[in-house]
Design a protein around this motif. Sequence first.
Motif, short mmCIF file in Angstrom:
data_model
loop_
_atom_site.label_atom_id
_atom_site.label_comp_id
_atom_site.label_asym_id
_atom_site.label_seq_id
_atom_site.Cartn_x
_atom_site.Cartn_y
_atom_site.Cartn_z
N ASN A 14 14.36 -57.76 38.16
CA ASN A 14 14.36 -58.84 39.18
C ASN A 14 15.08 -58.38 40.45
O ASN A 14 14.70 -58.74 41.56
N CYS A 42 12.66 -56.24 42.18
CA CYS A 42 11.63 -57.10 42.81
C CYS A 42 12.13 -57.60 44.16
O CYS A 42 11.39 -57.61 45.14
N HIS A 48 7.62 -55.00 43.35
CA HIS A 48 7.13 -56.08 42.49
C HIS A 48 6.66 -55.53 41.15
O HIS A 48 5.90 -54.57 41.11
N CYS A 49 7.11 -56.16 40.10
CA CYS A 49 6.68 -55.73 38.77
C CYS A 49 6.90 -56.87 37.78
O CYS A 49 7.61 -57.83 38.06
N LYS A 50 6.22 -56.76 36.65
CA LYS A 50 6.31 -57.79 35.59
C LYS A 50 6.81 -57.16 34.31
O LYS A 50 6.63 -55.96 34.07
N THR A 105 6.51 -64.50 29.92
CA THR A 105 5.90 -63.37 29.22
C THR A 105 5.76 -63.67 27.73
O THR A 105 6.76 -63.70 27.01
N GLU A 113 11.66 -63.65 33.96
CA GLU A 113 10.93 -63.31 35.20
C GLU A 113 11.56 -64.09 36.34
O GLU A 113 11.25 -65.26 36.55
N SER A 156 8.01 -64.10 42.30
CA SER A 156 7.49 -64.72 41.06
C SER A 156 7.89 -66.18 40.99
O SER A 156 7.07 -67.06 40.67
#
Lengths: 172, 389
Positions: free
Chosen positions: A118, A121, A126-128, B55, B85, B90
């Motif tokens: 985070n 980010c 940006h990544c998940k 997720t 997240e 996001s």
Amino acid sequence: MPTIDGISDMVIRTTMTHAIQEVMRTMLNQSADFHSEIDARKPGDTASETAGSQVVGTVGFIGDIDGLIYLYLDTEFAEEAAAHLLGLTDEELEQVGDEAINDAIGELTNMTVGTFKNQLCDRGYHCKLTIPSILRGSNFSIEPTSSVTRRTYHFEVGRHRIITDLLMKIDR
Amino acid sequence: MRYKILTVDDSKTVRIIVKKAFRTFDCDIIEASNGVEGLAGAAKERPDVILLDVTMPVMDGVEMLTKLKADPALRSIPVIMLTAEGGRDSVIKIARIGVRDYIVKPFREEVLVDKVGRVIDLKPLSENPLKAKSILDSATILVVEDKPAIVQQIQDGLKHTPWKIHGVATINESVDFCTRNQPDVVLVSLSLPDDAAFTLFGLICTNVRTKYTPVFGLVVKTEIQAQQQAQQIGFTSIVTKPLDIPDLEAKISKAMNLDTSQRYFTTDQDVFVLKMPEIASQSSVNEMLTYLKPKMAEAVDAGICKVILDLHELKRLDVIAIKALLQALQLCRELGLQHVLVGNPQIASESQGFEDTKSWTFANSLEEAKASLARTSPSFSAQPAAAGA
């Protein structure tokens, strides 16, 4: 698109330290101190740090940057952490078994990697997150392919230690 | 109606932490381990709030949220994201789909309860809702007072109760105490510096764990303005200094809705005992009379037909005490119960001074009274001619 070259060693280290400290403090009510960086190019160094029975959580992150973090906890610490998280006594934890410990360490890893990524980010990478997985065993080592950058850190948490092993793809 | 909270998370650990966080509240926790199960659970249970991870396997939280908001029957269910997240983008993207709040893991249970408490009116779960707490049960009383002598007076005055009295001097200490414990009653001095009592009252009322906790203001009798201010903003009661400990005890009992009947009524094998307090004040007599009929009926229902009216601790037989005793005697006669009076020399002497009581005779002890009741005709009693006046 930003590249991994824009993230300095110091940023990676402080980001990881913040993630570990935040998760240990919030979820286990424990403080964590950065101890040292382990030279992952010397397999013997990592192996000596992770000797003995280990529970290892893994969570990846994919997007502008791709990577994977392994969280090494010795089995005793993993059991203590799981008991604390689940509000169980040692006897109750024994009854629920390894599955509950695996799930708890998977979630701790998820939170740690989430807090780490985070911050990236918010720096524009940006990544998940991916779904956690667990490894168990003794005296094993993880060898990445050559196209990754690797940073391995040792943290002290009370009388225990946590090793974080970060692997990030460098060529996209 | 119990509130329903649906927790949707693939981690059993998180679902257990959620259940743990709400275990002291009157609500049901429903679990789902992915978005598909979550949608099915939402449709079946119609929860009052959903805690949603992002997720997850099978169907992730974003897809579940999108489907939920597209369903006219489910779109109004408030959703709080509970996820690792937490990148700025996001959060913004998910918030636009429509969520009530967003909690980024790692999280503290108190934060979770606080955020859910802003969506539904969480009520603490009493230990045993079917049984009222009594004066014999332990309770935690927090006294927020910077004058140690007052704290000491309260501790000394209430030491005969099973209540634990904790004294703290500042608002910070009291907030700290409330995060670790759940006080049953809070007494706060209205003379703390910087209007701290009113600040603390606000914090107690907005915290989901303490919002139903009775709060008393402690203030000098002549400080009328502070008393009015406290009453206006909703303090449960005002306790004035110098302290009247019996009055304080009665107010605390009332605020905690305690069953105080054990102060006056007990059953000793086959005998029902009514015990007059040491001082028969109007408030204590009123309290006793509230329980008189139901308790005596309960005893008769259980097969008891012998009554002892125990006055041996009573210091003064005055009109208040006499009126209460006459009511009790009348009830004994209506129910056809054998009854005996137990007194002390002072009371026996004073009873000679009233028309209504001069024919009363007293046993000297409970044992003597029981022995008398064991015989067919009790020798210590209030004769109908005298008591019926």
